[in-house]
Design an enzyme around this catalytic site. Structure first.
Site, short mmCIF file in Angstrom:
data_model
loop_
_atom_site.label_atom_id
_atom_site.label_comp_id
_atom_site.label_asym_id
_atom_site.label_seq_id
_atom_site.Cartn_x
_atom_site.Cartn_y
_atom_site.Cartn_z
N GLU A 1 -2.10 15.92 1.09
CA GLU A 1 -0.46 16.45 0.31
C GLU A 1 0.36 16.13 0.59
O GLU A 1 0.33 14.83 1.46
CB GLU A 1 -0.82 17.76 1.54
N THR A 2 1.52 16.46 -0.10
CA THR A 2 2.89 16.23 0.10
C THR A 2 3.26 17.18 0.26
O THR A 2 3.49 18.16 -0.43
CB THR A 2 3.16 15.57 -1.62
#
Length: 261
Positions: A46-47
């Site tokens: 995830e970002t």
């Protein structure tokens, strides 16, 4: 444009464990295609994109392939960025997200996140699920987000070697496998989401929003110490509270710098 970027190992108290997340602080949201390209470039599960606005923060999460409606470990990482870097000494924050306001407060050794519960319903074993996992489910529950599969014991969860391509073809974005815990844990789990660009997520807060109410219904308990048994591994403390799920964990800063966009 030059923006701050942090990489943080979440749901762990040591480096190179837990789930790594990138957190990027933006003055405003860029086009979705640009955000997706950045997440693909970062190549982490995830970002998180964090946008300060009028004393509050807006938060979105992207895997390398898609935007997701809820992410636990990148929210934990974002809370650490706010309270340890952007506003040191702050003890709580509320993020405005696609899953509604998410409140996080600091504890002595970590953070507690107030997340929505994701209840599930028992269902028959879907065609192809056992073959994809390489294991026979004891029971299967489902929600719009995931299948949840109970296996015989913790060892079965820890040693599972699924067929990711087959899991990606199922009619849910992800599959959680779980069993009663070993060692000092109430339950163990793993999470597979190849359809979202994440073959196996190391430690998944959102999965515990489904796991905690499942195990609460099964055991009559409301508090759990859980372990997600990926290669990196990580601990999540769960509490059912007022129809929601509190998730507690620690995190460690690994990288701090700037990105040119």
């Amino acid at each position: 444009m030059r923006v701050p970027i942090f990489q943080i190992d979440a749901f762990t108290d040591r480096l190179f464990a837990g789930n790594p997340a990138a957190v990027m602080v933006l003055p405003s949201y860029l086009d979705d295609a640009v955000l997706q390209a950045i997440a693909a470039e970062n190549n982490l599960a995830e970002t998180a994109f964090l946008v300060p606005q009028s004393g509050q923060y807006h938060l979105r999460w992207f895997t390398p392939a898609v935007e997701v409606p809820l992410c636990g470990h990148a929210t934990l990482a974002s809370a650490a960025v706010v309270m340890e870097r952007l506003e040191p000494g702050r003890n709580s924050v509320v993020f405005n997200t696609a899953s509604g306001p998410l409140a996080i407060h600091r504890k002595q050794n970590g953070y507690v996140m107030d997340f929505p519960s994701r209840p599930s319903e028992k269902t028959s074993t879907p065609s192809g699920l056992a073959e994809a996992l390489g294991a026979v489910p004891i029971e299967v529950f489902s929600s719009p987000f995931n299948y949840l599969v109970l296996l015989e014991d913790a060892r079965s969860v820890r040693t599972l070697a699924p067929d990711f391509r087959a899991i990606a073809d199922l009619d849910r974005p992800g599959v959680i496998v779980t069993a009663a815990g070993d060692e000092r844990y109430d339950f163990v789990s793993r999470y597979f989401a190849p359809a979202k660009g994440v073959p196996e997520d190391p430690v998944t807060g959102a999965a515990h929003c489904m796991l905690a109410p499942y195990w609460a219904a099964k055991t009559g308990k409301s508090a759990f110490r859980a372990y997600q048994a990926s290669r990196r591994g990580g601990e999540v403390v769960c509490l059912i509270s007022g129809g929601r799920v509190e998730l507690e964990g620690s995190c460690v800063f690994y990288l701090e710098g700037h990105a040119e966009i």
